[in-house]
Motif scaffolding. Structure first.
Motif, PDB file in Angstrom:
ATOM      1  N   ILE A   1      -3.535   2.429  -3.055  1.00 34.42           N
ATOM      2  CA  ILE A   1      -3.160   3.631  -2.332  1.00 34.42           C
ATOM      3  C   ILE A   1      -4.060   3.814  -1.124  1.00 34.42           C
ATOM      4  O   ILE A   1      -5.188   3.327  -1.076  1.00 34.42           O
ATOM      5  CB  ILE A   1      -3.231   4.890  -3.228  1.00 34.42           C
ATOM      6  N   SER A   2      -3.531   4.496  -0.136  1.00 39.08           N
ATOM      7  CA  SER A   2      -4.292   4.843   1.060  1.00 39.08           C
ATOM      8  C   SER A   2      -4.671   6.304   0.956  1.00 39.08           C
ATOM      9  O   SER A   2      -3.817   7.169   0.757  1.00 39.08           O
ATOM     10  CB  SER A   2      -3.452   4.602   2.315  1.00 39.08           C
ATOM     11  N   ILE A   3      -5.977   6.605   1.051  1.00 39.61           N
ATOM     12  CA  ILE A   3      -6.455   7.978   0.987  1.00 39.61           C
ATOM     13  C   ILE A   3      -7.278   8.284   2.225  1.00 39.61           C
ATOM     14  O   ILE A   3      -7.731   7.384   2.938  1.00 39.61           O
ATOM     15  CB  ILE A   3      -7.292   8.220  -0.285  1.00 39.61           C
TER      16      ILE A   3
ATOM     17  N   ALA B   1      -9.144   6.931   6.974  1.00 38.75           N
ATOM     18  CA  ALA B   1      -8.284   6.350   5.932  1.00 38.75           C
ATOM     19  C   ALA B   1      -8.918   5.114   5.344  1.00 38.75           C
ATOM     20  O   ALA B   1      -9.525   4.302   6.051  1.00 38.75           O
ATOM     21  CB  ALA B   1      -6.938   5.987   6.532  1.00 38.75           C
ATOM     22  N   ARG B   2      -8.777   4.971   4.004  1.00 40.99           N
ATOM     23  CA  ARG B   2      -9.237   3.750   3.343  1.00 40.99           C
ATOM     24  C   ARG B   2      -8.265   3.403   2.240  1.00 40.99           C
ATOM     25  O   ARG B   2      -7.527   4.259   1.748  1.00 40.99           O
ATOM     26  CB  ARG B   2     -10.657   3.902   2.804  1.00 40.99           C
TER      27      ARG B   2
ATOM     28  N   VAL C   1       0.857  -1.182   0.000  1.00 40.35           N
ATOM     29  CA  VAL C   1       0.000   0.000   0.000  1.00 40.35           C
ATOM     30  C   VAL C   1       0.893   1.232   0.000  1.00 40.35           C
ATOM     31  O   VAL C   1       1.868   1.307   0.745  1.00 40.35           O
ATOM     32  CB  VAL C   1      -0.922   0.020   1.238  1.00 40.35           C
ATOM     33  N   TYR C   2       0.538   2.203  -0.840  1.00 38.86           N
ATOM     34  CA  TYR C   2       1.358   3.397  -1.001  1.00 38.86           C
ATOM     35  C   TYR C   2       0.600   4.626  -0.541  1.00 38.86           C
ATOM     36  O   TYR C   2      -0.628   4.653  -0.485  1.00 38.86           O
ATOM     37  CB  TYR C   2       1.777   3.560  -2.472  1.00 38.86           C
ATOM     38  N   GLY C   3       1.359   5.668  -0.228  1.00 42.61           N
ATOM     39  CA  GLY C   3       0.769   6.936   0.141  1.00 42.61           C
ATOM     40  C   GLY C   3       0.278   7.684  -1.085  1.00 42.61           C
ATOM     41  O   GLY C   3       0.309   7.181  -2.202  1.00 42.61           O
TER      42      GLY C   3
END
Length: 326
Positions: A261-263, A269-270, A239-241
């Motif tokens: 990606i994590s948003i 956060a999801r 998982v990336y920023g």
């Protein structure tokens, strides 16, 4: 210049060359889904084309100043079986292209060859395959130059590829590498790979590449447990920023292999996958091109695969702008 687009895929070469002012006079692609996208995206009515390069005869090819091709990399890529481009059935199609050139009289040969492949082409089989490539091009009359360029300098995706330019001896062609922007040479990083100096945000038609936020980040911030479902491969669970550069897009075949990606939405956060449109944007394709392919009936799985198989359009444009004839 007039160019032929070989192993054309969805036309990353076509679009980049066209943006630099060159004209497509022919294209070759065997995958029926890629052909479907290509015909939806590009104005190819009345342009010569073929589906299988192995059945093409040199005499039927339209006259062109440049042949563009990223020959299949499955036998070269570190993700493949690494049989090499001479032993592998798919990557050895490089010699099918050079065979067509051998069958042409010198006046009918293209002045330029623009070739793309994975960086591992430089080192596979201890570098002997790359030497064979140079010998083959030398024997058919081409002097070569090459450079490893990272797409991260023009789009928010880390993607290193080798680009080889062949110059037909006796023709007044122009040296291409190093790529120079703003009166300064390309940057040289510690790993000795060359990069373009055009930055994200300055590239023509760049814009926002991830809907909710900035482009996805190469820095890993976590891993989801589902990675064990894919043979223990941790890559698919990473998982990336949301700030920075995305990892290299693959063909993403198989569920769940798309970059994640994590948003943050409403302070929560999801994790989600990149959409097919975002993957096309990471390759520098304008939204209208994606929409044409989507409207032509391509499934999401094919759209993901096509993005991963493509060249990065702004990189091709930067190279093509340096390719000129008197």
């Amino acid at each position: 210049m007039r160019f032929i687009d070989m192993f054309a895929g969805i036309g990353g070469f076509h679009l980049g060359m066209e943006q630099a002012g060159h004209t497509c006079v022919g294209w070759i692609e065997w995958d029926k889904f890629a052909r479907q996208s290509y015909q939806a995206i590009h104005d190819v009515e009345g342009i010569w084309n073929a589906s299988d390069i192995r059945t093409v005869r040199a005499s039927e090819l339209p006259r062109a100043d440049c042949w563009c091709f990223g020959f299949p990399c499955q036998d070269i890529s570190v993700a493949g079986k690494q049989k090499g481009f001479t032993a592998g059935k798919r990557s050895s199609l490089f010699f099918t292209v050079t065979g067509l050139i051998r069958d042409l009289e010198e006046e009918g040969r293209p002045s330029y060859l623009l070739i793309e492949n994975v960086k591992n082409l430089l080192s596979i089989n201890r570098g002997f395959d790359f030497l064979k490539l140079q010998i083959e091009l030398d024997e058919i009359g081409y002097d070569v130059e090459w450079s490893v360029l990272d797409s991260a300098e023009v789009v928010p995706q880390h993607r290193e590829r080798i680009f080889i330019v062949g110059h037909l001896r006796g023709r007044r062609t122009q040296q291409v590498f190093p790529i120079v922007q703003g009166n300064r040479e390309v940057n040289r990083r510690e790993d000795a790979t060359n990069t373009l100096t055009t930055r994200y945000g300055e590239a023509q038609g760049s814009g926002s590449y991830v809907v909710e936020s900035e482009p996805p980040q190469v820095n890993q911030i976590g891993n989801i447990s589902m990675s064990s479902s894919f043979g223990g491969n941790p890559q698919v669970g990473r998982v990336y920023g949301t700030n920075g550069i995305a990892p290299t897009l693959s063909t993403m075949q198989g569920g769940g292999q798309e970059p994640k990606i994590s948003i943050t939405v409403s302070n929560v956060a999801r994790i989600r996958k990149l959409t097919p449109l975002e993957c096309w944007r990471l390759q520098g394709f304008p939204d209208w091109a994606f929409k044409r392919a989507k409207q032509a009936g391509l499934s999401d799985s094919q759209l993901y695969k096509q993005a991963g198989n493509s060249v990065t359009v702004p990189v091709i444009k930067a190279i093509a702008e340096r390719m000129k004839l008197p």
